[in-house]
Design a protein around this motif. Sequence first.
Motif, PDB file in Angstrom:
ATOM      1  N   ARG A 187       7.505  -2.659 -11.180  1.00 23.69           N
ATOM      2  CA  ARG A 187       6.552  -2.903 -10.895  1.00 23.69           C
ATOM      3  C   ARG A 187       6.352  -3.991 -10.349  1.00 23.69           C
ATOM      4  NH1 ARG A 187       1.431  -1.294 -14.715  1.00 23.69           N
ATOM      5  NH2 ARG A 187       2.893  -1.261 -15.919  1.00 23.69           N
ATOM      6  N   LEU A 188       7.496  -5.399 -10.456  1.00 22.12           N
ATOM      7  CA  LEU A 188       7.692  -6.500 -10.187  1.00 22.12           C
ATOM      8  C   LEU A 188       8.037  -6.435  -8.376  1.00 22.12           C
ATOM      9  CD1 LEU A 188       8.964  -8.687 -12.729  1.00 22.12           C
ATOM     10  CD2 LEU A 188       6.241  -9.046 -12.280  1.00 22.12           C
ATOM     11  N   ARG A 189       7.463  -6.675  -7.266  1.00 17.94           N
ATOM     12  CA  ARG A 189       7.089  -6.247  -6.394  1.00 17.94           C
ATOM     13  C   ARG A 189       7.674  -7.545  -5.191  1.00 17.94           C
ATOM     14  NH1 ARG A 189       9.675  -2.707  -7.885  1.00 17.94           N
ATOM     15  NH2 ARG A 189       9.207  -0.552  -7.600  1.00 17.94           N
ATOM     16  N   ASN A 197      -8.095   3.552  -2.997  1.00 22.38           N
ATOM     17  CA  ASN A 197      -7.578   3.832  -4.343  1.00 22.38           C
ATOM     18  C   ASN A 197      -6.991   2.516  -5.121  1.00 22.38           C
ATOM     19  OD1 ASN A 197      -7.939   4.420  -6.591  1.00 22.38           O
ATOM     20  ND2 ASN A 197      -5.748   6.070  -6.609  1.00 22.38           N
ATOM     21  N   ILE A 198      -6.878   1.170  -4.265  1.00 16.02           N
ATOM     22  CA  ILE A 198      -6.553   0.262  -4.214  1.00 16.02           C
ATOM     23  C   ILE A 198      -6.526  -0.475  -5.939  1.00 16.02           C
ATOM     24  CG2 ILE A 198      -5.784  -1.973  -3.481  1.00 16.02           C
ATOM     25  CD1 ILE A 198      -7.217  -1.454  -1.035  1.00 16.02           C
ATOM     26  N   LEU A 254       0.944  -1.382   0.213  1.00 19.41           N
ATOM     27  CA  LEU A 254       0.441   0.118   0.004  1.00 19.41           C
ATOM     28  C   LEU A 254       1.078   1.310   0.136  1.00 19.41           C
ATOM     29  CD1 LEU A 254      -2.366  -0.956   2.144  1.00 19.41           C
ATOM     30  CD2 LEU A 254      -3.229  -0.952   0.376  1.00 19.41           C
ATOM     31  N   ASP A 255       2.246   1.088   0.081  1.00 19.75           N
ATOM     32  CA  ASP A 255       3.103   2.249  -0.589  1.00 19.75           C
ATOM     33  C   ASP A 255       3.550   3.013   0.897  1.00 19.75           C
ATOM     34  OD1 ASP A 255       3.317   1.569  -2.976  1.00 19.75           O
ATOM     35  OD2 ASP A 255       1.738   3.227  -3.486  1.00 19.75           O
ATOM     36  N   SER A 256       2.927   2.113   2.147  1.00 19.23           N
ATOM     37  CA  SER A 256       3.758   2.889   3.302  1.00 19.23           C
ATOM     38  C   SER A 256       2.845   3.785   3.351  1.00 19.23           C
ATOM     39  CB  SER A 256       4.929   2.609   3.404  1.00 19.23           C
ATOM     40  OG  SER A 256       5.573   1.533   3.524  1.00 19.23           O
ATOM     41  N   ASN A 288      -3.709   3.818  -1.574  1.00 16.18           N
ATOM     42  CA  ASN A 288      -2.636   3.918  -2.483  1.00 16.18           C
ATOM     43  C   ASN A 288      -2.456   2.185  -3.106  1.00 16.18           C
ATOM     44  OD1 ASN A 288      -4.175   6.258  -4.653  1.00 16.18           O
ATOM     45  ND2 ASN A 288      -2.807   7.079  -2.911  1.00 16.18           N
ATOM     46  N   GLY A 289      -2.135   1.981  -3.840  1.00 17.94           N
ATOM     47  CA  GLY A 289      -1.228   0.707  -4.109  1.00 17.94           C
ATOM     48  C   GLY A 289      -2.033  -0.622  -4.224  1.00 17.94           C
TER      49      GLY A 289
END
Length: 711
Positions: A455-457, A104-105, A40-42, A82-83
């Motif tokens: 975008r691979l995480r 906004n997921i 979720l982008d911390s 987000n995220g």
Amino acid sequence: MAFRPFFLLFFFFIFGSIPFVRTLTDASDVQALQVMYTSLDSPPQLTGWTVSGGDPCAESWKGVTCEGSAVVSIEISGLGLNGTMGYALSSFLSLKKLDMSDNNIHDAIPYQLPPNLTSLNMAKNSLIGNLPYSFSTMASLNYLNMSHNLLSQVIGDVFTNLTTLETLDLSFNNFTGDLPKSLGTLSNVSSLFLQNNGLTGSLNILIDLPLTTLNVANNNFSGWIPQELKSVENFIYDGNTFDNSPAPPPPPFTPPPPGRSRNSPKHPGSSGGTHTAPSSEGSSSHSNKGLPVLAIVGIVLGAIIFVLIVLVAFAVCFQKRKRKNIGLRASSGRLSIGTSVNAEVQEHRVKSVAAVADIKPLPAEKMNPERLQAKNGSVKRIKAPITATSYTVASLQTATNSFSQECIVGEGSLGRVYRAEFPNGKTMAIKKIDNSALSLQEEDNFLEAVSNMSRLRHTNIVTLNGYCAEHGQRLLVYEFIGHGSLHDMLHFAEESSKTLTWNARVRVALGTARALEYLHEVCLPSVVHRNLKTANILLDEDLNPHLSDCGLAALTPNTERQISTQMVGSFGYSAPEFALSGIYTVKSDVYSFGVVMLELLTGRKPLDSSRVRSEQSLVRWATPQLHDIDALAKMVDPTLNGMYPAKSLSRFADIIALCVQPEPEFRPPMSEVVQALVRLVQRASVVKRHSSDESGFSYKTPEHDAVELPF
């Protein structure tokens, strides 16, 4: 009064110790929350949450509710998050409620979800793709809300086992096609919301459901509205193409009279009966009195009908000959128009799917981002966002000493890999792509591949940190994993102290399997690695595996020579179907993973010409012996010196046998492989607690399934 000292001591022991009790959250829940936080982008809105460490239950992380040491509820709706949802949701084994609505997921719904949820609310986000089949395993679910998203495609049969589901809301999405048969198995559903989609077909599948609320408005449903749905208390069906009012039931014995209209009374059965009976009685009452009259009338009518039939036959033949040429002339025009329309529809469908595709477009799709190409060969603009840092050629030349030979750490089919030392003290790995390995079209698509790879995480995938696309150069900047590759560790480690222990090998297999599971089952569409081998599995100082070259299949070589060069290095890993037909799928990756596991088990290379002919191919030599306990013991890497549990070895071999099956359809998905390896790690952890410390390398992660660490 003698009991008072004992009573005071008991009172102090019970109540005085309460402030010192501290809840420790289950480690698997902590890690899953950390993965979610990173995905979720911390966000700062999630107060108390941390990327590492912490105790959610004791520290009251925002939105997290616990019972004892287990996380049972996560409610983080309406926080502007987000995220993505993350890839570790299946680790929440005690989670009952998950509410991430009104944020906004984006991206797809993860393949694996908390298995014991009773309530899932993901409404009002930007989720894409379809409903995963893992929904069918969530047998305790009674509330499911996926409304107001961007979900699309035909709804799959994912509701088969959801017998406790009471509320299902799929409204305001882009679903198409007919309703799935499994909807008819929701024996306890009372509220069903399907409005504002593109659903087609009939509603017959819903007639046996105990519904009190049904909304199917603004779809493309057609046909009769089933009579059974009239009794639904709140039934909204406008905005469809139903045939007038609810359908009349068919008469029990006789066909409907010719004059019947579709707008029949509410109880047409009895009405039809009263019309048929008098007609029958009237005929019989007159039959005895007027037989001669009827006979004459019958003869006359028969003659007239015969003459009419002859005349109609002549007319039909005449018209056929007259229109034959006209039909031939018109047919080609109609065909071309139809073909054109179909092509336009197909193109529209392809564009629609491409708009929601995330990691790697499907082969049929053709994305066309807006770019400006400068004279020096640099790509100035791309529509899809790139999260990786853009580097200049000059900065990378400085970091690699002008790409000197001393900095080379590896070489592949696309080019060499250099160790780069930057002025800020960071060490990176630079893959310099050979321009001769790319066609002009592939060069033009370089930034699309970078956008997808960035975008691979995943903790077991080498992170793409940056890129360079100027002066005709194409370079990729990765995190540097400095402990060498699994290939080197298995085949070139001379010191006995560097031998991988059995538990370490199982954990390396598990980490690599998790990386593939992420690529195959979390990314949408699935990402096929295509070049899985031990040389592409890098190890850090704690022997955590990191899979490299993920997403590079988009930049495959463009000539026969380069393809053959690439396959020489990975021929021993290639699935049979690729060698026969050139077809490569996720199941081909599963086969390659089975070969990697064979290397971990035996310490042998996939192809070794130095051995006798019958043992040169690892798969051919080892596969027949995988279920023979005595032969299996002789196959084990001799550097292990017999230090391995026999049962663990046998189960490890069973997994290999499944992965390297010749038929791709019989190979398991990576999620099943992961679960099997997780059980191996857990059993090994239990055994290890009762044994002395192992020599050699060992993991510093917790004893349970702790390979998925935060990013």
